[in-house]
Write an enzyme that holds these catalytic residues in place. Structure first.
Site, mmCIF file in Angstrom:
data_model
loop_
_atom_site.group_PDB
_atom_site.id
_atom_site.type_symbol
_atom_site.label_atom_id
_atom_site.label_comp_id
_atom_site.label_asym_id
_atom_site.label_seq_id
_atom_site.Cartn_x
_atom_site.Cartn_y
_atom_site.Cartn_z
ATOM 1 N N ARG A 18 4.413 -13.196 -34.449
ATOM 2 C CA ARG A 18 4.093 -14.191 -35.469
ATOM 3 C C ARG A 18 4.218 -13.543 -36.845
ATOM 4 O O ARG A 18 3.767 -12.407 -37.051
ATOM 5 C CB ARG A 18 2.653 -14.704 -35.289
ATOM 6 N N GLU A 44 7.202 -21.084 -42.018
ATOM 7 C CA GLU A 44 8.497 -21.386 -41.381
ATOM 8 C C GLU A 44 8.923 -22.809 -41.713
ATOM 9 O O GLU A 44 8.123 -23.727 -41.536
ATOM 10 C CB GLU A 44 8.385 -21.191 -39.869
ATOM 11 N N HIS A 48 13.179 -18.145 -35.647
ATOM 12 C CA HIS A 48 12.212 -18.348 -34.555
ATOM 13 C C HIS A 48 12.935 -18.767 -33.259
ATOM 14 O O HIS A 48 12.713 -19.856 -32.717
ATOM 15 C CB HIS A 48 11.155 -19.382 -34.952
HETATM 16 N N1 LIG Z 1 9.269 -15.708 -31.180
HETATM 17 C C1 LIG Z 1 9.067 -16.518 -30.189
HETATM 18 O O1 LIG Z 1 9.774 -17.492 -30.012
HETATM 19 C C2 LIG Z 1 7.971 -16.230 -29.244
HETATM 20 C C3 LIG Z 1 6.854 -15.620 -29.689
HETATM 21 N N2 LIG Z 1 5.843 -15.354 -28.822
HETATM 22 C C4 LIG Z 1 4.672 -14.676 -29.355
HETATM 23 O O2 LIG Z 1 4.587 -13.398 -28.768
HETATM 24 C C5 LIG Z 1 3.256 -12.982 -28.721
HETATM 25 C C6 LIG Z 1 2.929 -12.448 -27.353
HETATM 26 O O3 LIG Z 1 3.071 -13.442 -26.366
HETATM 27 P P1 LIG Z 1 2.634 -13.113 -24.865
HETATM 28 O O4 LIG Z 1 3.012 -11.736 -24.522
HETATM 29 O O5 LIG Z 1 3.118 -14.216 -24.022
HETATM 30 O O6 LIG Z 1 1.070 -13.201 -25.009
HETATM 31 P P2 LIG Z 1 -0.001 -12.401 -24.165
HETATM 32 O O7 LIG Z 1 -1.283 -13.083 -24.403
HETATM 33 O O8 LIG Z 1 0.455 -12.223 -22.765
HETATM 34 O O9 LIG Z 1 -0.036 -10.968 -24.860
HETATM 35 C C7 LIG Z 1 -0.626 -10.715 -26.090
HETATM 36 C C8 LIG Z 1 -1.250 -9.353 -25.995
HETATM 37 O O10 LIG Z 1 -1.713 -8.998 -27.290
HETATM 38 C C9 LIG Z 1 -2.896 -8.273 -27.104
HETATM 39 N N3 LIG Z 1 -3.664 -8.187 -28.328
HETATM 40 C C10 LIG Z 1 -4.615 -9.041 -28.786
HETATM 41 N N4 LIG Z 1 -5.108 -8.586 -29.941
HETATM 42 C C11 LIG Z 1 -4.467 -7.430 -30.216
HETATM 43 C C12 LIG Z 1 -4.546 -6.496 -31.263
HETATM 44 N N5 LIG Z 1 -5.403 -6.650 -32.278
HETATM 45 N N6 LIG Z 1 -3.744 -5.400 -31.227
HETATM 46 C C13 LIG Z 1 -2.884 -5.232 -30.216
HETATM 47 N N7 LIG Z 1 -2.768 -6.083 -29.168
HETATM 48 C C14 LIG Z 1 -3.550 -7.176 -29.187
HETATM 49 C C15 LIG Z 1 -3.600 -8.984 -25.983
HETATM 50 O O11 LIG Z 1 -4.549 -8.134 -25.373
HETATM 51 C C16 LIG Z 1 -2.449 -9.301 -25.063
HETATM 52 O O12 LIG Z 1 -2.290 -8.290 -24.084
HETATM 53 C C17 LIG Z 1 2.436 -14.213 -29.147
HETATM 54 O O13 LIG Z 1 2.133 -14.094 -30.524
HETATM 55 C C18 LIG Z 1 3.386 -15.343 -28.974
HETATM 56 O O14 LIG Z 1 3.060 -16.397 -29.787
HETATM 57 C C19 LIG Z 1 5.911 -15.666 -27.499
HETATM 58 C C20 LIG Z 1 7.002 -16.310 -27.012
HETATM 59 C C21 LIG Z 1 8.116 -16.666 -27.844
HETATM 60 O O1 LIG Z 2 5.881 -19.621 -27.376
HETATM 61 C C1 LIG Z 2 5.732 -19.158 -28.494
HETATM 62 O O2 LIG Z 2 4.718 -18.571 -28.882
HETATM 63 C C2 LIG Z 2 6.804 -19.324 -29.461
HETATM 64 O O3 LIG Z 2 6.708 -18.788 -30.540
HETATM 65 C C3 LIG Z 2 7.920 -20.201 -29.156
HETATM 66 O O4 LIG Z 2 7.960 -21.140 -30.190
HETATM 67 P P1 LIG Z 2 8.849 -22.473 -30.075
HETATM 68 O O5 LIG Z 2 8.323 -23.212 -28.909
HETATM 69 O O6 LIG Z 2 10.243 -22.024 -29.861
HETATM 70 O O7 LIG Z 2 8.637 -23.176 -31.363
#
Ligand SMILES: NC(=O)C1=CN([C@@H]2O[C@H](COP(=O)(O)OP(=O)(O)OC[C@H]3O[C@@H](n4cnc5c(N)ncnc54)[C@H](O)[C@@H]3O)[C@@H](O)[C@H]2O)C=CC1
Ligand SMILES: O=C(O)C(=O)COP(=O)(O)O
Length: 636
Positions: A324, A353, A372
Site C-alpha cells: 500500500r 490513487e 495498482h
Molecule cells: N498491489 C496489489 O494489487 C495487491 C496488494 N496486496 C497488499 O499486500 C499486502 C499483503 O497482503 P497479504 O500477504 O495477502 O496479507 P497477509 O495478511 O497474509 O500478510 C500481511 C503480513 O504483514 C504482517 N504485518 C502486520 N503488521 C506488520 C508490521 N508492522 N511490520 C511488518 N509486518 C507486518 C502480518 O503479520 C502479516 O503476516 C496487503 O497490504 C495487501 O493489501 C495484496 C494483493 C494485491
Molecule cells: O487485494 C488487494 O489488496 C489489492 O490491492 C488488489 O486491489 P484491486 O482489487 O486490484 O483493486
C-alpha cells in the site's frame, strides 16, 4: 400481593425510545443474528417457523438450524431464489448487490443466481451514498472508499461489504462494526498474482526495463546508460511475511537471493521452512540491498518508511512496494531518491490513487511505476470474483463467513452444535433484563457456562453476542448482532464477564447450563434475586429446546416458548388450578406449568408458559389470589 407494575409488560415504555443514530428500526421478533433492518433482516432460521413470527404462532420446535435472510415486502420484490429460504411465509425479496468496481464474470454469475446485481462503476462518493440505501450488499475492490458516510446513508440496509481482494484499508471497519455490517474479503485468490508482480518489478527495476523501453521507443539506443544490477547473491528484506511476502521470498530464493524478513506476528518456523531469517525492523532495513513491502496499511504501518527509517538504510538500496502506498512517506522517498540513499524504487501502489499527474515521485527517473496491477491477472481476478461472490452470498444467507474481517469466524461444526444454545442464550438475556426494575441502570452482567468440557474447548463468542442481544434489545432501539454485540455492550456501558465451570455431565453436550446474573440492580420480581443479591436465572437445552431451570434460588422447569408468567406463592394445594382457571376463562392457552419450592408448604414459584399475553383483567385476577405474593409477566 402482586404489585401493580406487574400488570404491564416490563420495559414497554423503553421500547418506544427514539432510535440511536447508529440504529435503524428494530426488527420483528425473530432472532436477528447477523443483521436486520425493516426491509431485509437476517435472522436465525427457526426450524419450522414461518419468517414472520408476528403473524404466525410459534412452532413447538424452536431449534435454530441456520441463519437466513428474512422476508421483505418492499416494492423491488422479484422472484425468490430457490435456495434463499425454504420457510413458508410471505414472499421474499431478492437482495440487491451493488458491484462498484470491475469483477470477474464468474463471480457475477454466482451473485446473479442469488440476488439482483447492479454493476455501477466510477460512482462518486455522493452517488454511492444515494444508491446504498437500496442495497443489501456492496462489492468493492481498492478503488471505492467505503466511508462512515456510506454506512450512515445505507440506513441500516447494508448487511455486508465484500472486498474483492485482500487490503480492507479502503473500508471504515469501525463504522461497519458500529452499524452491524459484516465485512468480508477474498484473501487468498490474488496472493500469487501480487507476489509475481513484486518479482516482476524487482527484476524490471534492477535491469531498468521500463526506462530502457521508453528510451528505445523515443528513438534512442542507450546501452551504457541502462547497465543494471544483479539479483543473485544480494540480500532481499521482505517486510511483512504473510501470504504475499512468503511467496515473494520463495521466488527470490529461487533467483539466488539471500532472503531475510521482518514481521512481528509471523511464526519463525514458517520462515525457517523457507530458509528465511526473521529479523528486527532495523536489522532488515539496515542490511538489505533490496526491500520488498508486503504489510497491510494500518495505523501502525502508516508512513513507517520515512526520513528517519530511510536514513538507517544501506546507501543505494532498492525498494519495491506492491502493498500500500500509505506505508511510505512519499515526500521522504523522493528526498531519499534524490540523495541516493535509495537508488531505485518500483511502485505499484500510491498514497492517493491515481497519483497526481505531476507527482515528483512518479516522474522520478529512478522510479518504475504500475497502476495498482498486483492483483490484475486474469486468473487472480476470476478467483477473487468467485471467492468474494461466495462469501457475500453466504453472508446474505446468514452463514458465518470464513473470511469475515470484523466478526468472529465460527466454524460451521461449532455453529451447528451451539445452535440450540444460541436460542437459549438470547432468551435468558431477554428474561433476565425483564426482571430488572425500571430505573436500575444495568452495568454488570455475569454469564456462567457449566460444561463437562475443558473451558478452553468452549467458544462462547456467539453465545455472549446473543445474551447481549437479549439484554439490550428489549430496553433500547439498538440492533445487536454478532458483528456489533461487543461494541454495543461497551457503548452502553454494559460489562459482560464470563465464567466457565467444569461439571460432571455428558461431554457429548457442549454446555450443561447457562446462567445469567445481573448485579447491583433492583428486581421487579424479588424472587428472581439469588442469595448473592443478583438477579439470576439459569437455563438448559432439553430435547433440543431451551428451558428455564432456575429463577433466583428456586428450581423451575419450563420450556422457553411463547410467554411466561412467574408467580411466587405460598406453597399450598389448588394454586395451579386457580391460576389455570383464570387463564382458561380469558382464553389464554397454557403450554407449560412448573412449580419449584424452597421449603415444603412455605414458598413456591410457579412458572407458566402461555401462548398469548393475558389481558389486564386476567393479570389482575391472578394478582388478587391471596396466596400469590408477587408475579410478573415476561415476553420471550
Ligand atoms: N498491489 C496489489 O494489487 C495487491 C496488494 N496486496 C497488499 O499486500 C499486502 C499483503 O497482503 P497479504 O500477504 O495477502 O496479507 P497477509 O495478511 O497474509 O500478510 C500481511 C503480513 O504483514 C504482517 N504485518 C502486520 N503488521 C506488520 C508490521 N508492522 N511490520 C511488518 N509486518 C507486518 C502480518 O503479520 C502479516 O503476516 C496487503 O497490504 C495487501 O493489501 C495484496 C494483493 C494485491
Ligand atoms: O487485494 C488487494 O489488496 C489489492 O490491492 C488488489 O486491489 P484491486 O482489487 O486490484 O483493486
Amino acid at each position: 400481593m402482586a404489585s401493580s407494575s406487574s400488570l404491564k409488560p416490563i420495559f414497554s415504555s423503553s421500547l418506544t425510545s427514539s432510535p440511536s443514530p447508529h440504529s435503524p428500526q428494530k426488527p420483528s421478533s425473530l432472532l436477528s443474528f447477523l443483521h436486520s433492518t425493516t426491509s431485509t433482516p437476517i435472522s436465525l432460521k427457526l426450524s419450522s417457523n414461518p419468517p414472520h413470527s408476528n403473524s404466525h404462532p410459534r412452532s413447538k420446535s424452536f431449534a435454530v438450524t441456520n441463519v437466513v435472510l428474512k422476508t421483505d415486502t418492499s416494492p423491488e420484490t422479484t422472484s425468490v431464489p430457490s435456495n434463499y429460504s425454504q420457510d413458508l411465509g410471505p414472499p421474499l425479496t431478492k437482495p440487491t448487490i451493488l458491484v462498484s468496481e470491475k469483477l470477474g464474470e464468474k463471480g457475477l454469475e454466482v451473485l446473479r443466481e442469488f440476488g439482483h446485481v447492479e454493476c455501477l462503476y466510477d460512482l462518486s462518493p455522493d452517488q454511492l451514498c444515494s444508491k446504498i440505501s437500496l442495497c443489501d450488499a456492496l462489492i468493492v475492490r481498492s478503488g471505492t472508499k467505503v466511508t462512515r458516510q456510506v454506512f450512515e446513508a445505507s440506513n441500516g440496509r447494508l448487511k455486508v461489504v465484500g472486498r474483492a481482494g485482500v487490503g480492507i484499508d479502503n473500508v471504515d471497519l469501525q463504522a461497519a462494526t458500529e452499524f452491524g455490517c459484516l465485512v468480508v474479503n477474498a484473501p487468498t485468490a490474488n496472493t500469487v498474482a501480487a507476489a509475481e508482480h513484486g518479482i516482476a518489478l524487482l527484476a524490471a527495476m534492477a535491469r531498468n526495463v521500463a526506462q530502457a523501453d521508453a528510451s528505445i521507443k523515443a528513438g534512442k539506443w542507450q546501452r551504457n546508460k541502462y547497465v543494471g544490477v544483479s539479483l543473485v547473491g544480494k540480500t532481499l528484506a521482505v517486510m511483512g511475511f504473510g501470504k504475499v511476502g512468503s511467496e515473494v521470498a520463495r521466488r527470490a530464493k529461487g533467483l539466488g537471493m539471500n532472503v531475510i524478513a521482518h514481521d512481528p506476528y509471523a511464526p519463525a518456523d514458517r520462515a525457517r521452512a523457507l530458509g528465511v531469517d526473521l529479523v528486527s525492523f532495523d536489522q532488515a532495513i539496515g542490511t538489505a540491498d533490496f526491500i520488498s513491502l508486503h504489510m497491510p496499511l494500518t495505523p501502525a504501518t502508516s508512513k513507517v518508511f520515512n526520513d528517519e527509517t530511510f536514513a538507517k538504510m544501506k546507501k543505494g538500496v532498492r525498494i519495491v512496494n506492491v502493498a500500500r502506498g500509505g506505508v511510505i512517506d512519499e515526500d521522504a522517498l523522493v528526498k531519499a531518491l534524490d540523495s541516493g540513499i535509495v537508488a531505485q524504487a518500483a511502485l505499484d501502489v500510491f498514497t492517493k490513487e491515481p497519483p497526481p499527474k505531476d507527482s515528483r515521485l512518479v516522474q522520478h527517473e529512478n522510479v518504475t511505476v504500475t497502476p495498482h496491477l498486483g492483483a490484475s491477472t486474469k486468473e487472480a481476478q476470476e478467483g477473487v470474483a468467485i471467492e468474494i461472490a461466495e462469501a457475500v452470498v453466504g453472508a446474505l444467507k446468514g452463514e458465518l463467513s470464513a473470511t469475515a474481517v470484523n466478526a468472529p469466524m465460527v466454524p460451521p461444526e461449532v455453529l451447528s452444535e451451539l445452535s440450540p444454545y444460541v436460542s437459549l442464550a438470547e432468551k435468558l438475556g431477554r428474561l433476565a433484563v425483564q426482571l430488572v426494575a425500571g430505573g436500575s441502570g444495568i452495568k454488570s452482567v455475569k454469564v456462567v457456562y457449566k460444561s463437562a468440557r475443558d473451558p478452553d474447548d468452549l467458544d462462547t463468542r456467539l453465545l455472549r453476542a446473543m445474551i447481549t442481544k437479549g439484554i439490550i434489545e428489549p430496553i433500547s432501539s439498538s440492533f445487536v448482532n454478532l458483528v456489533n454485540a461487543d461494541f454495543t455492550a461497551k457503548e452502553k456501558g454494559l460489562r459482560i464477564s464470563e465464567e466457565r465451570i467444569v461439571v460432571d455431565s455428558s461431554p457429548e453436550l457442549p454446555i450443561d447450563s447457562i446462567q445469567v446474573q445481573i448485579s447491583n440492580v433492583e428486581s421487579k420480581f424479588a424472587s428472581g434475586i439469588s442469595d448473592n443479591g443478583d438477579i439470576s436465572i439459569e437455563g438448559k437445552v432439553k430435547y433440543g429446546t431451551p428451558h428455564l431451570t432456575s429463577v433466583g434460588s428456586f428450581d423451575v422447569d419450563v420450556s422457553l416458548e411463547g410467554n411466561l408468567i412467574l408467580c411466587r406463592q405460598v406453597d399450598q394445594p389448588g394454586m395451579i388450578g386457580q391460576v389455570g382457571n383464570i387463564l382458561g376463562e380469558h382464553n389464554v392457552n397454557v403450554s407449560f406449568m412448573s412449580v419449584g419450592r424452597t421449603v415444603l408448604r412455605k414458598k413456591a414459584i410457579m412458572a407458566i408458559g402461555v401462548d398469548e399475553k393475558p389481558d389486564k383483567e386476567a393479570l389482575k385476577k391472578i394478582g388478587e389470589i391471596s396466596a400469590i405474593e408477587e408475579f410478573v409477566f415476561l415476553k420471550l
